[in-house]
Design an enzyme around this catalytic site. Structure first.
Site, PDB file in Angstrom:
ATOM      1  NE  ARG A 197       3.251 -12.305   4.003  1.00 61.60           N
ATOM      2  CZ  ARG A 197       4.172 -11.196   3.631  1.00 61.60           C
ATOM      3  NH1 ARG A 197       5.424 -11.444   3.183  1.00 61.60           N
ATOM      4  NH2 ARG A 197       3.918 -10.091   4.104  1.00 61.60           N
ATOM      5  CG  ASP A 228       0.673 -10.801   5.192  1.00 63.36           C
ATOM      6  OD1 ASP A 228       0.667 -12.018   4.567  1.00 63.36           O
ATOM      7  OD2 ASP A 228       1.493 -10.092   5.310  1.00 63.36           O
TER       8      ASP A 228
END
Length: 362
Positions: A296, A294
Site C-alpha cells: 500500500r 504490504d
C-alpha cells in the site's frame, strides 16, 4: 499536440493494455524491450513473443525464493525462456496456486550478466496493473518502430520512472451530505488520481476543526470484510468501529482507500487466501505470490488530508507504520488511538501474524 497523450496517460494506457493481454514497449536510454504480463498472455501471443530474440521471465526475489531460484539482481531474477515454453508451464512458474500439487518445476537457469533496469521497470508496471508480479521481457532493436508497426503503447523510462516513485496527484471531484447509520452528520468526498487509477473516498463525520488534531482512520478497502462480513480478518469491525468512535466524539475523518489486499488487488488477495487454506500465513502467502508484506501507499491518504485542510491528526490504528508514513509526509500525528475490535476464533492466527511479523499493536 494537445491531443497527444502525456507520460502519465501513456502509463495508464499501458496498464490497461497489459491487463488485456497486449504487450507494451519499454524504452531506456540505451535499450528497449517488449514486455508482457504472463498471467493474461494468450498461447498465440506467447508463441509469437518467444519466436525471436532472447526473451526472459522476470520475477521478484520473493517468488524466486519460493521456487529456490538463485537471485543475482537483488530484488529480481531473470529466467531465460525456451522457444517451446507452453502457457500452462509459464503460469505454473508465476502463479503459486499449484505449488504444492506440482512442486517440481525447473531446473531454472538465472541470467547474471547485463543490466536489469528494464526488467525491474517491467515488474513495477505489471504490479501497478494489479497482476501477478512477473513480466516477460524481450529485447528489441528499435522499440519505437515496433510500436508504430503493430500499434503498441510505448513508455520512456526517463518519463515514467519518476511517476512510479511519486504518489499520484489527488484531485477533489465532489462532496455531498451523507447521513449514515453511525452518524447522521456525515459528508462523503470523492478524490480522483491523475494516473487513471481507482478513486479514493473521505468520509467526514460532523464538522472537524481544521485548527485542532482530528480523529482519522486510514481504512483500506476490504470487499470480503467490509461488504461480506468475512471472519478471516478484522476489517469490517474496524470500519464500523472507527465510524462509531468518530460519531461518539462528534467529529472525525475516515479515509476509504481503494488498496484492496494491502495493495495487491482483490484477485491476488483471493490467491493469497487460497494459499492460506494450504497452511501459509498472510505474510508467507504474499511472498509466495511475489509481493512484499504490504504494497500500500499511504502517501495517498496524507495527500487527501492535506487537501481537506488537516495538518494534525489523532490516528485511529493498530499499525505503527501508518503513523510513520503520515509523519514522513509532513502531517503531525499527535496520538495513536488503538482500535481493539473484531477478534474472533477464525482470525486469531491472522491477527497474531500481523502482530509478530508486521508490528501491529493489539
Amino acid at each position: 499536440m494537445p491531443f497527444a497523450p502525456s507520460p502519465i496517460e501513456r502509463l495508464a494506457r499501458a496498464r490497461s493494455d497489459l491487463r488485456m493481454g497486449l504487450p507494451v514497449v519499454l524504452s531506456g536510454p540505451d535499450s528497449a524491450a517488449l514486455v508482457a504480463a504472463p498471467e493474461v498472455l494468450s498461447s498465440e501471443r506467447l508463441a509469437e513473443f518467444l519466436s525471436e530474440g532472447e526473451p526472459v521471465l522476470a520475477i521478484t526475489h520473493r517468488r524466486a525464493e519460493t521456487l529456490k531460484i538463485r537471485v543475482y539482481d537483488e530484488d529480481l531474477a531473470r529466467l531465460p525462456m525456451p522457444r517451446d515454453m507452453q502457457a500452462r508451464e509459464l503460469h505454473a512458474i508465476v502463479d503459486p496456486k499449484d505449488d504444492l500439487s506440482t512442486p517440481m518445476k525447473g531446473p531454472f537457469r538465472t541470467e547474471r550478466a547485463g543490466d536489469a533496469t528494464l526488467h525491474r521497470a517491467a515488474i513495477a508496471l505489471v504490479k501497478s496493473a494489479r497482476l501477478l508480479p512477473a513480466a516477460l521481457v524481450r529485447p528489441v532493436e528499435d522499440g519505437e518502430a515496433l510500436a508504430r508497426e503493430v500499434g503498441l503503447t510505448t513508455l520512456d523510462l526517463g518519463e515514467t520512472d519518476p511517476l512510479f516513485a511519486a504518489a499520484p496527484k489527488m484531485s477533489p471531484v465532489v462532496s455531498a451530505r451523507l447521513p449514515m447509520a453511525a452518524a447522521r452528520a456525515g459528508r462523503l468526498h470523492i478524490f480522483r488520481p491523475d494516473d487513471g487509477g481507482d478513486e479514493h473516498y473521505a468520509v467526514e463525520v460532523g464538522q472537524p476543526n481544521r485548527d485542532h488534531p482530528v480523529l482519522v482512520r486510514l481504512h483500506s478497502a476490504c470487499f470480503t470484510g467490509d461488504i461480506l462480513g468475512s471472519l478471516k480478518c478484522d476489517c469490517g469491525p474496524q470500519l464500523n468501529g472507527a465510524l462509531a468512535q468518530m460519531a461518539a466524539e462528534g467529529a472525525g475523518v475516515l479515509l476509504y482507500l481503494n488498496q484492496e489486499g494491502r495493495g495487491i488487488g482483490l484477485a491476488n488477495k483471493m490467491r493469497a487466501y487460497s494459499l492460506q487454506d494450504q497452511g501459509f500465513d498472510t505474510v508467507e502467502a504474499n511472498h509466495r505470490l511475489g509481493f512484499e508484506d504490504d504494497e500500500r501507499d499511504f502517501r495517498i491518504g496524507a495527500q487527501i488530508l492535506r487537501r481537506m485542510g488537516f495538518t494534525e491528526v489523532r490516528l485511529l490504528t493498530n499499525n505503527p507504520r501508518k503513523v510513520d508514513m503520515l509523519a514522513e509526509c509532513g502531517l503531525r500525528v499527535t496520538e495513536r488511538v488503538p482500535l481493539a475490535v473484531g477478534r474472533n476464533p477464525l482470525n486469531a492466527d491472522y491477527l497474531a501474524t500481523k502482530a509478530s511479523k508486521s508490528g501491529h499493536l493489539f
